[in-house]
Scaffold this active site. Sequence first.
Site, PDB file in Angstrom:
ATOM      1  N   ASP A   1       2.569  22.699  13.250  1.00  0.00           N
ATOM      2  CA  ASP A   1       3.786  22.495  12.464  1.00  0.00           C
ATOM      3  C   ASP A   1       4.712  21.432  13.040  1.00  0.00           C
ATOM      4  OD1 ASP A   1       2.887  24.618  10.972  1.00  0.00           O
ATOM      5  OD2 ASP A   1       4.072  26.083  12.074  1.00  0.00           O
ATOM      6  N   CYS A   2       4.492  21.062  14.289  1.00  0.00           N
ATOM      7  CA  CYS A   2       5.462  20.228  14.986  1.00  0.00           C
ATOM      8  C   CYS A   2       4.728  19.131  15.737  1.00  0.00           C
ATOM      9  CB  CYS A   2       6.265  21.104  15.943  1.00  0.00           C
ATOM     10  SG  CYS A   2       7.454  20.224  16.951  1.00  0.00           S
TER      11      CYS A   2
ATOM     12  N   CYS B   1       3.366  19.998  18.980  1.00  0.00           N
ATOM     13  CA  CYS B   1       2.163  20.842  19.014  1.00  0.00           C
ATOM     14  C   CYS B   1       0.961  20.004  19.442  1.00  0.00           C
ATOM     15  CB  CYS B   1       1.883  21.437  17.631  1.00  0.00           C
ATOM     16  SG  CYS B   1       3.059  22.674  17.091  1.00  0.00           S
TER      17      CYS B   1
ATOM     18  N   CYS C   1      16.189  22.805  22.230  1.00  0.00           N
ATOM     19  CA  CYS C   1      14.801  22.467  21.872  1.00  0.00           C
ATOM     20  C   CYS C   1      14.769  21.253  20.947  1.00  0.00           C
ATOM     21  CB  CYS C   1      14.137  23.650  21.194  1.00  0.00           C
ATOM     22  SG  CYS C   1      12.426  23.321  20.766  1.00  0.00           S
TER      23      CYS C   1
ATOM     24  N   CYS D   1      12.631  20.088  18.786  1.00  0.00           N
ATOM     25  CA  CYS D   1      11.620  20.098  17.712  1.00  0.00           C
ATOM     26  C   CYS D   1      12.027  19.255  16.506  1.00  0.00           C
ATOM     27  CB  CYS D   1      11.340  21.530  17.276  1.00  0.00           C
ATOM     28  SG  CYS D   1      10.586  22.504  18.577  1.00  0.00           S
TER      29      CYS D   1
ATOM     30  N   ASP E   1      -1.587 -15.793  -1.223  1.00  0.00           N
ATOM     31  CA  ASP E   1      -2.739 -16.578  -1.636  1.00  0.00           C
ATOM     32  C   ASP E   1      -2.643 -16.709  -3.160  1.00  0.00           C
ATOM     33  OD1 ASP E   1      -5.301 -17.810  -1.594  1.00  0.00           O
ATOM     34  OD2 ASP E   1      -6.160 -15.916  -2.259  1.00  0.00           O
TER      35      ASP E   1
ATOM     36  N   THR F   1      -5.485 -17.725  -5.759  1.00  0.00           N
ATOM     37  CA  THR F   1      -6.611 -17.257  -6.567  1.00  0.00           C
ATOM     38  C   THR F   1      -6.946 -15.806  -6.272  1.00  0.00           C
ATOM     39  OG1 THR F   1      -7.518 -19.493  -6.564  1.00  0.00           O
ATOM     40  CG2 THR F   1      -8.996 -17.711  -7.208  1.00  0.00           C
TER      41      THR F   1
ATOM     42  N   ASP G   1      -6.860 -11.859  -0.380  1.00  0.00           N
ATOM     43  CA  ASP G   1      -7.991 -11.062  -0.856  1.00  0.00           C
ATOM     44  C   ASP G   1      -8.757 -10.403   0.275  1.00  0.00           C
ATOM     45  OD1 ASP G   1      -9.413 -13.093   0.314  1.00  0.00           O
ATOM     46  OD2 ASP G   1     -10.179 -13.940  -1.543  1.00  0.00           O
TER      47      ASP G   1
ATOM     48  N   ASP H   1      18.567  25.636  15.676  1.00  0.00           N
ATOM     49  CA  ASP H   1      17.346  24.925  16.062  1.00  0.00           C
ATOM     50  C   ASP H   1      16.327  24.939  14.931  1.00  0.00           C
ATOM     51  OD1 ASP H   1      15.229  23.817  17.812  1.00  0.00           O
ATOM     52  OD2 ASP H   1      14.393  25.822  17.595  1.00  0.00           O
TER      53      ASP H   1
END
Length: 739
Positions: free
Chosen positions: A15-16, A19, A385, A387, A429, A431, A630, A716
């Site tokens: 989730d973080c 992690c 913290c 996070c 570019d 063409t 291209d 937090d």
Amino acid sequence: MQETNRREWQVGGMDCASCTVKVTKAVEKLPGVGDVRVALMSERLSATLSEGGAGPEEVEAVVRRLGYEISAGKGGPATPRPDQDHGKAEDDPGHGAPGHVHSHDDPADRGKAWYATGKGRLVIFTGILLALAWIFELLTNAEYGYWAFLAACVIGVAPVAKRAFEALRMGQPFTIESLMTIAAIGALFIGAAEEAALVVFLFAVGEVLEGVASNKARDGIRALANLVPKTALLEEGGTTRVVQVSDLAIGQTVFVRPGDRIPADGTILEGSSGIDESPVTGESVPVTKGPEDAVFAGSINTEAVLRIAVSREASDNTIARIIRLVEDAEEARAPTERFIDRFSRFYMPAIVGLSALVILIPPLVGGGDWDTWIYRGLALLLIGCPCALVISVPASIASSLSAGAKKGLLLKGGAVIEAAATVRRIAFDKTGTLTHGKPVVTDLVAAPGASEAELLAVAGAVETGSSHPLARAVLDRIAAAGITALPAREARAIIGKGVEALVTMSKGEVRAWVSSPHHAHASGGIDTALNDRAATLESEGKTVVAVHDETRAFGLIAMRDEPRSDAADAMRQLQAMGIGATILTGDNPRTAAAIAGGLGMEFRAQMMPEDKLAVIREMGAEGGVMMIGDGINDAPALKQAGVGVAMGSGTDVALETADAAILRDRVSDVPALIRLSRATMANIRQNITLALGLKAVFLVTSVLGITGLWIAILADTGATVLVTLNALRLLAYDPGREG
């Protein structure tokens, strides 16, 4: 020499951003394990295992001890569990700051209601404990109630403490779990059992909210994989049967009915129908396609039955490559994200040190109450913290990548997004980029003593086999005229000048050229009269080639390639955004002037690849520069530019050569790409301000005793959720809309 092999896993429910750091650091410490990479949004882990070192089972055991679920990916079997998903490993940022080591859901929890997941069950359990403690206190008295809250706190914090202990064993002391455990135990020692139990419950609630928010950020990427049907109607021997798309092989024929999604990248063999390519390119208007036209897996057949020859395996179709590109983009982190990681690495130890000072100095120096200052120090630990700070950038980047992919705008990571947001000049570019790339022959000018048929026959001989748009125009005109090209061999391109080949004529094998009039005149291939006629044709906005051999000229062929219908509006949008645009083309100045004049652009003509490279360097010295091409002829310039963007409907070149790709072949998607990048960077700045602002406010209020433990953990978690939700707004952002 010691043998190594690359293994890949899927890690459930990160989730973080920190992690990924926990997993990376833990796995890196295993003997014989190197090049560990973890991706947050795609939830993938990959590592190189040396012979005689730690095995896959040991890697999995370490990850599980941190509280994560892990299953084998494509890198090889790694003792998967039957209820776990499988996937491919990705590359991730490197090391970042400490933060959460969460209680992670089994991958099978995806799609379930929050209360059916592992985190949801923890919330319900801790909530019931807290409620029972309150009821017990009401039925008895405050003294007995204290013991009820103490029991609720200890039972609720036990799984958190277990994960904190595992992280500590792996050399990671600064995690929110360890801080939660210290805060809960400290609160119990100073008699704040009720508040400690409430903090444990709010922490569990916060984990659920963070999990829900992070999964929302991943849903856009996951949805891409669901665009391709799981089964296909395979045609064999005049009959059809249902097979798994994953079993389709290149060269097989599939039968696609009206309303069905096309199961594989391929080429239409029979039938003509409107193809809705919006799932792949974001283009909402169906495109009519017939025999020999290419189609993409995931597109919708809207009108008639089609027979399609499979050209790519399921693992390599356009959508699969788009998913890989979006997931791999995590490796290219934005400079802002790298700075946040470095900052956070020192931030958490500093907060712990500050908390210790808040606890010790007032009582020791000023005679303050120990219980009061311990309480404030514990609150400071929880609010500190980082996070919300470390998730602020990757959440925005992931949402931006997903939003762009849905609109046919592919950006290879945060570094590209940040660079695109600062672009001040764009080189195009001509063409195939500003124009359709499909010129048609408008004029044939035979030289004295030559005929138009001879002119086309020699030109066709030299150009046969070439895929260049100008060559295709010549070959199409030859086919329409019913003329057969002369035999030829040893054809080769002369970069920036033309093409030459050995052509078999009535007088034997002769070297012949199809080249620019300027080059042909300079080498004596055409005379001044033909060169003047070429200049007249070029002044009309046409591209002209001269055809000649070693001794005589055959004539001129003029072609015109019209600008794309949205090119003029795209230039207007760029001008309104304060971005200058210049055409860089190998074509003649008169043709370039005709195109540039109609679009209101500057131009540089008759440019060799090295000339384009020099101009890009020159532009780059004045600020951010983007090159649109291209992806083949312009490769050096694309690489030199701050951001190289390839245009192409899902081709290998468009997806793999440059820093970004525009799948819809629309020039108006260039300003859209820049708007998306600018919106993303604005979102990141909002997130960083939000994260640091909330921390600053509550750090002060915690020290002053205005807010306590439960407010600290709520702030937090709330900051993390707010930052993630703000990042998710990008999923609904429409970069095509001006303003």
